[in-house]
Enzyme design. Structure first.
Site, PDB file in Angstrom:
ATOM      1  N   VAL A   8     -13.339  -8.550  24.863  1.00  0.00           N
ATOM      2  CA  VAL A   8     -13.815  -7.570  25.833  1.00  0.00           C
ATOM      3  C   VAL A   8     -15.284  -7.311  25.527  1.00  0.00           C
ATOM      4  CG1 VAL A   8     -11.600  -6.464  26.298  1.00  0.00           C
ATOM      5  CG2 VAL A   8     -13.004  -5.663  24.379  1.00  0.00           C
ATOM      6  N   SER A   9     -16.019  -6.793  26.516  1.00  0.00           N
ATOM      7  CA  SER A   9     -17.465  -6.672  26.380  1.00  0.00           C
ATOM      8  C   SER A   9     -17.918  -5.432  25.623  1.00  0.00           C
ATOM      9  CB  SER A   9     -18.126  -6.670  27.768  1.00  0.00           C
ATOM     10  OG  SER A   9     -17.851  -7.871  28.447  1.00  0.00           O
ATOM     11  N   LYS A  10     -17.066  -4.411  25.539  1.00  0.00           N
ATOM     12  CA  LYS A  10     -17.472  -3.155  24.915  1.00  0.00           C
ATOM     13  C   LYS A  10     -16.534  -2.773  23.787  1.00  0.00           C
ATOM     14  CE  LYS A  10     -19.541  -1.360  29.181  1.00  0.00           C
ATOM     15  NZ  LYS A  10     -19.540  -0.259  30.175  1.00  0.00           N
TER      16      LYS A  10
END
Length: 206
Positions: A8-10
């Site tokens: 996931v990006s965060k």
């Protein structure tokens, strides 16, 4: 053996890995063999992906949820998929635009082959630009040359470094002045020597 990778990006808790992990487990991946990152795909250094790539051995298959979980951009994705192919590692994409990729099927192997063709095309473009750059440099009185080849000293350093799971293969290759592909040509992800590496060691001891 199936090995999974999720991202996931965060890392602030606003995005969860559960959906991806559940999909991989349902597809047959052991939960203990799923590597993960909580970082933007555009970051060069992703520890989970590095560890995953090191763990993959010939005959294994990498399982991902979507193609965008793997590559930073199209160029990086093509290079990564081609590296898997050269190492004898399969790829399976569970959903999204890349869901046709499953090297256990004829159609999936066809798509995998398209990635290989794109990678070859990219290498040809790089080689052409390199030849043009060297010609221009020679015209200006400068010299250029081929990247360094693996030698015994470098091989032993690489084997020792790769035995450490924390080692980043890309960073190691840069420090040795070789490509990541060359590194994996001689050394396995666990630091043991592949056939070309063993041949180099045997030739030095003869």
């Amino acid at each position: 053996m199936l090995i999974g990778y999720v991202r996931v990006s965060k890392a602030d808790g606003s995005q969860l890995l559960d959906l991806q992990r559940d999909a991989l487990i349902e597809s047959g991946v052991d939960a203990e063999r799923i590597y993960e990152d909580k970082a933007s795909g555009r970051k060069d250094h992703r520890p989970g992906l590095d560890a995953c790539m090191k763990a993959l051995q010939p005959g294994n298959s990498l399982v991902i949820w979507k193609l965008d979980r793997l590559g930073r951009d199209l160029k990086h994705l093509v290079a990564t998929v081609d590296d898997l192919r050269e190492r004898g590692v399969g790829l399976r994409v569970l959903s999204g635009a890349g869901a046709e990729i499953d090297t256990t099927t004829a159609n999936g192997r066809l798509v995998f082959g398209i990635f290989a063709s794109l990678a070859e095309f990219e290498r040809e473009l790089i080689a052409e630009r390199t030849r043009a750059g060297l010609a221009a440099a020679r015209a200006r009185g400068r010299k250029g040359g081929r990247p360094r080849k693996m030698d015994v000293t470098m091989l032993r350093m690489a084997m020792k470094a790769m035995a450490d799971r924390a080692t980043n293969a890309s960073d190691l290759a840069k420090r040795l002045g070789i490509t990541t592909t060359t590194l994996y040509e001689y050394v396995n992800g666990d630091g043991t020597a592949k056939a070309p590496g063993q041949k180099l060691l045997d030739g030095n001891s003869a």
